[in-house]
Design a protein around this motif. Structure first.
Motif, PDB file in Angstrom:
ATOM      1  N   VAL A  19     -12.034  34.576-119.230  1.00 42.70           N
ATOM      2  CA  VAL A  19     -10.781  35.346-119.253  1.00 42.70           C
ATOM      3  C   VAL A  19      -9.664  34.423-118.765  1.00 42.70           C
ATOM      4  N   VAL A  52      -2.133  39.912-111.633  1.00 43.92           N
ATOM      5  CA  VAL A  52      -3.370  39.759-110.863  1.00 43.92           C
ATOM      6  C   VAL A  52      -3.207  38.744-109.738  1.00 43.92           C
ATOM      7  N   ARG A 101     -14.659  34.382-114.718  1.00 43.07           N
ATOM      8  CA  ARG A 101     -13.256  33.970-114.849  1.00 43.07           C
ATOM      9  C   ARG A 101     -13.037  33.007-116.007  1.00 43.07           C
ATOM     10  N   THR A 155      -2.510  44.649-120.214  1.00 43.41           N
ATOM     11  CA  THR A 155      -2.277  44.184-118.849  1.00 43.41           C
ATOM     12  C   THR A 155      -0.994  43.365-118.706  1.00 43.41           C
ATOM     13  N   VAL A 163     -10.759  43.369-110.612  1.00 41.66           N
ATOM     14  CA  VAL A 163     -10.765  41.949-110.244  1.00 41.66           C
ATOM     15  C   VAL A 163     -11.792  41.755-109.139  1.00 41.66           C
ATOM     16  N   LEU A 193      -8.165  47.459-115.030  1.00 40.25           N
ATOM     17  CA  LEU A 193      -8.784  46.149-114.910  1.00 40.25           C
ATOM     18  C   LEU A 193      -9.251  45.943-113.483  1.00 40.25           C
ATOM     19  N   TYR A 236     -13.968  39.585-113.935  1.00 40.27           N
ATOM     20  CA  TYR A 236     -13.256  40.822-114.216  1.00 40.27           C
ATOM     21  C   TYR A 236     -14.209  41.858-114.815  1.00 40.27           C
ATOM     22  N   LEU A 296     -14.109  42.767-122.184  1.00 40.29           N
ATOM     23  CA  LEU A 296     -14.806  43.148-120.953  1.00 40.29           C
ATOM     24  C   LEU A 296     -15.812  44.273-121.169  1.00 40.29           C
ATOM     25  N   LEU A 331      -4.679  41.529-121.908  1.00 38.22           N
ATOM     26  CA  LEU A 331      -5.854  42.282-122.323  1.00 38.22           C
ATOM     27  C   LEU A 331      -5.490  43.698-122.770  1.00 38.22           C
ATOM     28  N   ASP A 373      -6.571  34.308-119.411  1.00 40.82           N
ATOM     29  CA  ASP A 373      -5.307  34.982-119.102  1.00 40.82           C
ATOM     30  C   ASP A 373      -5.566  36.469-118.891  1.00 40.82           C
ATOM     31  N   PRO A 374      -5.700  36.906-117.632  1.00 48.88           N
ATOM     32  CA  PRO A 374      -5.947  38.334-117.388  1.00 48.88           C
ATOM     33  C   PRO A 374      -4.738  39.211-117.692  1.00 48.88           C
ATOM     34  N   GLN A 375      -3.600  38.593-118.052  1.00 48.91           N
ATOM     35  CA  GLN A 375      -2.383  39.363-118.338  1.00 48.91           C
ATOM     36  C   GLN A 375      -2.149  39.542-119.840  1.00 48.91           C
TER      37      GLN A 375
END
Length: 283
Positions: A191, A220, A188, A213, A129, A127, A150, A270, A197, A193-195
């Motif tokens: 997404v 992140v 952003r 993730t 950032v 991932l 992302y 993504l 994916l 919640d980037p945690q």
């Protein structure tokens, strides 16, 4: 919003993906997608554009790096506990930070070129950032506000250069073509919640990496905050955040890339990358 650049290398145009997944031409609005467009204000202006109002791009053009203006390409090592285990490495007490040379950056579907004398070139879905506003000594609870969006990264790594020729990982991480980025920058707001994916990578159609993730050791927000203590992060800078298990080095026996191999990888929401592995040649 999904921003991109398309066209022959060195002659890319800015684009935007519409709701059907078709590319729309942004060149009548901006010359390029650059770091200047990545602030909340800059992205808000672009978000006012209805993609369907833009000219449709026909065919399947080459995709370049989604935006211009990457001054730093920062990477985090051993950031998934299960990947650390397959690497026979202890769980790090703090993030392991190293750099990938900006000269390694390439489009998401460009060829991966094995460097001269390579014996252990490996794959890593990660991932990415993208920083949108300058970050300097940022607190964790404010860190994500500095993120523009992302993207998918393949952190290609030559393990012999990285681990067996001294202590500097950079030597095995910054070879030409070792940093495919894209296919697009997902902002952003898309997404939340980037945690959470899902991530995957296949070699020659064979599943290699499967992960999520959520199993990052350092999330992140922690990484953006942590890195900003040691260097100022500028708009356009990118942090690639580590890889889940399934790399070639961790297989028994180890398996590495060779000319003629094909790689496919992606992260939920993504997009996907596809690369062909080729032998080294002068460019």
């Amino acid at each position: 919003m999904k921003l991109l650049r398309y066209g022959p290398a060195g002659y890319e145009k800015p684009g935007m993906l519409d709701s059907s997944g078709a590319i729309r031409d942004l060149s009548g609005v901006i010359d390029h997608v650059t770091s200047e467009h990545l602030s909340d204000r800059g992205l808000a202006k672009l978000a006012k554009i209805r993609p369907e109002s833009l000219p449709l791009v026909s065919g399947k053009p080459r995709l370049g790096v989604p935006y211009l203006g990457i001054s730093k390409f920062i990477a985090i090592g051993l950031n998934y506990a299960d990947h650390a285990a397959e690497s026979n490495a202890p769980i790090p007490a703090e993030p392991i930070v190293f750099s990938k040379a900006t000269t390694c950056i390439s489009g998401p579907n460009d060829d991966i070129m094995l460097p001269r004398d390579s014996t252990k070139t490996d794959w890593e879905v990660e991932l990415g950032v993208v920083i949108g506003t300058t970050a300097r000594y940022v607190e964790k609870d404010k860190a994500l506000a500095h993120v523009a969006g992302y993207c998918v990264i393949n952190d290609i790594s030559e393990r012999n250069f990285q681990l067996e020729r001294g202590s500097q990982w950079d030597k095995g991480k910054g070879c030409d073509t070792f940093g495919p980025i894209g296919p697009w920058l997902v902002t952003r707001d898309e997404v939340p919640d980037p945690q959470g994916l899902d991530m995957w990578l296949d070699v020659n159609g064979e599943p290699m990496q499967r992960g999520n993730t959520r199993t990052m050791i350092f999330d992140v927000a922690h990484l953006v905050s942590y890195v900003s203590r040691f260097m100022t992060l500028l708009p356009g800078d990118i942090i690639t955040t580590g890889t889940p298990p399934g790399v070639g080095m961790g297989r028994k026996p180890p398996r590495y890339l060779k000319a003629g191999d094909s790689i496919a990888l992606g992260i939920a929401g993504l997009g996907e990358q596809r690369q062909r592995v080729v032998a080294w040649s002068a460019r």
